[in-house]
Scaffold this active site. Structure first.
Site, short mmCIF file in Angstrom:
data_model
loop_
_atom_site.label_atom_id
_atom_site.label_comp_id
_atom_site.label_asym_id
_atom_site.label_seq_id
_atom_site.Cartn_x
_atom_site.Cartn_y
_atom_site.Cartn_z
N SER A 42 0.80 -1.22 0.00
CA SER A 42 0.00 0.00 0.00
C SER A 42 0.84 1.27 0.00
O SER A 42 0.34 2.34 -0.36
CB SER A 42 -0.93 0.02 1.22
OG SER A 42 -0.20 -0.07 2.42
N ASP A 346 -3.61 7.73 8.63
CA ASP A 346 -4.73 6.90 9.09
C ASP A 346 -4.34 5.87 10.14
O ASP A 346 -5.11 4.97 10.45
CB ASP A 346 -5.39 6.20 7.90
CG ASP A 346 -4.43 5.27 7.16
OD1 ASP A 346 -3.28 5.09 7.63
OD2 ASP A 346 -4.81 4.73 6.10
N HIS A 349 -0.66 4.48 7.54
CA HIS A 349 0.01 5.16 6.43
C HIS A 349 0.27 6.62 6.78
O HIS A 349 -0.19 7.11 7.81
CB HIS A 349 -0.87 5.06 5.17
CG HIS A 349 -1.29 3.66 4.85
ND1 HIS A 349 -2.50 3.14 5.26
CD2 HIS A 349 -0.65 2.67 4.20
CE1 HIS A 349 -2.60 1.88 4.86
NE2 HIS A 349 -1.49 1.57 4.22
#
Length: 390
Positions: A42, A346, A349
């Site tokens: 990610s 978040d 991240h």
């Protein structure tokens, strides 16, 4: 005894060989990259996981406030805006790298990104055999690499350039990958000793992928290390019951977890050095994500962050504005007004502002080893540090 002429000839040849080696070294290090090829999770996913998800099971990154700072409609990136890979593309004057999945016209010109949220360096079947479960994705590093190998003949057939030449003119971003191999067992309650056993296996998986791509013609690799995961909002929340002495009094990070991350980096750097000796014509660059990020926790005010750099911008509850299973993108979870004042986005991240500063440190600063050589790009190229668009 050698004649003066022979001595002079020998000296000339020695000097000539020195300049040939120096020129070859310089030529091989400074490149005008024409493409970016990306593998990872990610941290570099520009929308693959979103494309792989069903319309009835969209991921969090499909909803605001993801993407609010730059893309505005969410793009599938796990941040409020751009990622490190986006800033690298901007710096090189290349388009943002589209996700491979769902793309109709994949080409070297656009760049190719196989990075998928939740991806691991080790194959899912191997992790499951070790009692480590994952519901996110089975698109591991080897799966991503095999996909690239499958489409490579078609990519090359549609171009007038030699296949190895095109790969040699690409910057290959090898991750970040391996973080999820640690995240899953830690969050499932595995001991640190159990998780440590994975490190040499993860390093081997990354190394094997690099060697495969070298064999195909790859010449420049940017290989990120681990983050200081002891400063991660999610980990600080997971281990919130630890004794106060386990937290660094200066940063508030989990010292033992950062030591674990540093150990990963040391093993990765040792393997990169081994590969550099085996392939002296290839530029394998270690990207020091750990120190590039850790400085923001050491001196947040200097870099424009609030005094609480460990808290998430988008989240709810607890000491760090983060609650597992009540996360950013879910209904009822709010985000901060100015993400640029936060390091963490978040809980897992980082914010666009953080990724921007990290990218600057990699491209222009001391966080790439060996450092990038931009001398062949013309005067002023190394002054691009502040040229990223707002």
């Amino acid at each position: 005894m050698a004649s003066p002429l022979k001595k002079l000839t020998s000296s000339f040849l020695l000097i000539l060989s020195f300049f040939i080696v120096a020129f070859a070294s310089s030529e091989s290090r400074c490149r005008r990259y024409k493409s970016i090829i990306s593998f990872g999770d990610s941290i570099a996913d520009t929308g693959n996981y979103l494309r792989l998800s069903g319309t009835n099971h969209l991921p969090q990154a499909a909803f605001l406030p993801y993407g609010e700072t730059f893309f505005h409609p969410p793009s599938g990136r796990y941040s409020d805006g751009r990622l490190i890979i986006d800033f690298i593309a901007e710096f090189l004057g290349l388009p943002y790298i589209p996700p491979y999945f769902g793309s109709q016209n994949v080409s070297f010109d656009q760049g190719i990104n196989f990075a998928v949220y939740g991806a691991t360096a080790l194959d899912r079947t191997f992790l499951v055999e070790r009692g480590i479960e994952s519901d996110f994705t089975n698109v591991s590093l080897s799966v991503q690499l095999n996909m690239f190998k499958q489409i490579l003949p078609n990519l090359c057939a549609s171009s007038s350039h030699d296949c190895r030449e095109m790969l040699g003119e690409s910057l290959i971003l090898m991750g970040e990958i391996g973080g999820n191999d640690y995240n899953y067992p830690f969050f499932e309650g595995k001991s640190i000793n159990e998780v440590k056993e994975l490190t040499p296996l993860i390093i081997k998986a990354i190394s094997s992928a690099i060697v495969d791509l070298i064999d195909l013609g790859g010449k420049t690799f940017l290989v990120p290390g681990n983050f200081p995961i002891g400063c991660s909002t999610a980990y600080l929340t997971l281990f919130h019951t630890v004794e106060e002495e386990e937290l660094d009094p200066f940063t508030g990070c989990l010292s033992w977890l950062n030591k674990f991350a540093s150990n990963h980096d040391e093993q990765l750097k040792a393997e990169i050095k081994r590969l550099q000796k085996l392939y002296p014509h290839v530029n394998i660059i270690f990207a020091d994500y750990y120190n590039s990020l850790y400085r923001f926790f050491q001196d947040p005010a200097r870099y424009g962050y609030k005094k609480r750099p460990l808290a998430a911008c988008c989240g709810i509850g607890g000491k760090y504005n983060f609650t597992i299973n009540q996360e950013c993108g879910n209904r009822g979870v709010s985000s901060c007004q100015n993400p640029s004042e936060y390091v963490n986005w978040d809980g897992y991240h980082l914010t666009e502002a953080t990724y921007r500063k990290m990218a600057q440190g990699l491209l222009n600063g001391p966080y790439s080893a060996p450092a990038f050589d931009w001398s062949c790009l013309g005067s002023g190229s190394v002054d691009k540090e502040y040229s990223f668009s707002s």
